[in-house]
Motif scaffolding. Sequence first.
Motif, PDB file in Angstrom:
ATOM      1  N   THR A 150      -9.563  56.480 -32.514  1.00  0.00           N
ATOM      2  CA  THR A 150      -8.689  57.346 -33.576  1.00  0.00           C
ATOM      3  C   THR A 150      -9.635  57.570 -34.299  1.00  0.00           C
ATOM      4  O   THR A 150     -10.867  56.737 -34.635  1.00  0.00           O
ATOM      5  N   ASP A 200      -2.917  58.822 -46.542  1.00  0.00           N
ATOM      6  CA  ASP A 200      -2.481  57.815 -45.691  1.00  0.00           C
ATOM      7  C   ASP A 200      -0.921  58.514 -45.896  1.00  0.00           C
ATOM      8  O   ASP A 200       0.044  58.444 -44.820  1.00  0.00           O
ATOM      9  N   LEU A 243      -5.964  52.402 -32.317  1.00  0.00           N
ATOM     10  CA  LEU A 243      -4.673  51.970 -32.899  1.00  0.00           C
ATOM     11  C   LEU A 243      -4.003  51.665 -31.902  1.00  0.00           C
ATOM     12  O   LEU A 243      -3.509  52.641 -31.373  1.00  0.00           O
ATOM     13  N   ASN A 244      -2.912  50.841 -31.522  1.00  0.00           N
ATOM     14  CA  ASN A 244      -2.007  50.571 -30.933  1.00  0.00           C
ATOM     15  C   ASN A 244      -2.566  51.132 -28.647  1.00  0.00           C
ATOM     16  O   ASN A 244      -2.271  51.877 -27.916  1.00  0.00           O
ATOM     17  N   PHE A 304      -2.381  57.772 -38.000  1.00  0.00           N
ATOM     18  CA  PHE A 304      -2.685  56.873 -38.621  1.00  0.00           C
ATOM     19  C   PHE A 304      -2.745  56.674 -39.447  1.00  0.00           C
ATOM     20  O   PHE A 304      -4.135  57.184 -40.098  1.00  0.00           O
ATOM     21  N   PHE A 306       2.836  58.813 -29.944  1.00  0.00           N
ATOM     22  CA  PHE A 306       2.068  56.924 -29.741  1.00  0.00           C
ATOM     23  C   PHE A 306       3.383  56.779 -28.495  1.00  0.00           C
ATOM     24  O   PHE A 306       2.947  55.652 -27.869  1.00  0.00           O
TER      25      PHE A 306
END
Length: 254
Positions: free
Chosen positions: A207, A166, A202-203, A158, A177
């Motif tokens: 996290t 990132d 996230l989703n 993430f 995921f």
Amino acid sequence: MPPNGPRLLQISDTHLFADPAAEQAGVVPELRLRATLRAMAPWAATADGLLHTGDLVHDGSPAGYQRLREALLALDLPGLVMPGNHDDRDQLQAAFATGPVTAARTLPLGEWTLIGLDSLQTGEVPGHLGEAELAALDRALADCTTAYCLVALHHPPFPVGTSWLDAIGLDNPAPLFQRLAADRRVRAVVCGHVHMAFDGRLNGFRTFATPATAAQFLAGAEAFATDRGPPGFRWFDLRADGGIDTGVVRVTGV
């Protein structure tokens, strides 16, 4: 004491060397690890498990792994360790083959199961979960008998809002995921690698990342930059209702 569930302590990115006096990114990782472990000792008395999310050793040295193993065992907790991009997988697995702190796949903690994943690509900085590792996750979830699960790996799947970090996280988060979304018991994904605290969503999953015990990285930086802040560790209280209470403890006087 957590009122109705187990407590888990997380450290990450210890970056030890064969030489305990060696420096990395302007700090001596060994000294900062020892200070962090002293701060963790009172928390360990109320905890049920320990998690190390990778980059245990910076130079892959057997001496570094052995010293870290002895230091973690002193907390007197069962635990899991997993490799990061600086680790030597064979040396790590040899050092943590047996005992209460191991490189095993899972660690049961009451009504929760901690599942560890290996995202190391030898010779590469970003992480990857190959087909064998994804299949191992499938088996771990199929064999899991607890009400809830926590998934841990070194490389974040993430974004953490720091562009250069990132770019070197997990390079294939989608298959992970997809699997986690199919199992409602999974409540969070916990990572290392970013050398800073992170708490997001996230989703549908929470996290988390935790500060390194070695050097800290500067949040939001466009390119590699360190933060002069202290090391730290994260605690999780894993509730019986599937909720998670968590916080970061910073170590002073280092």
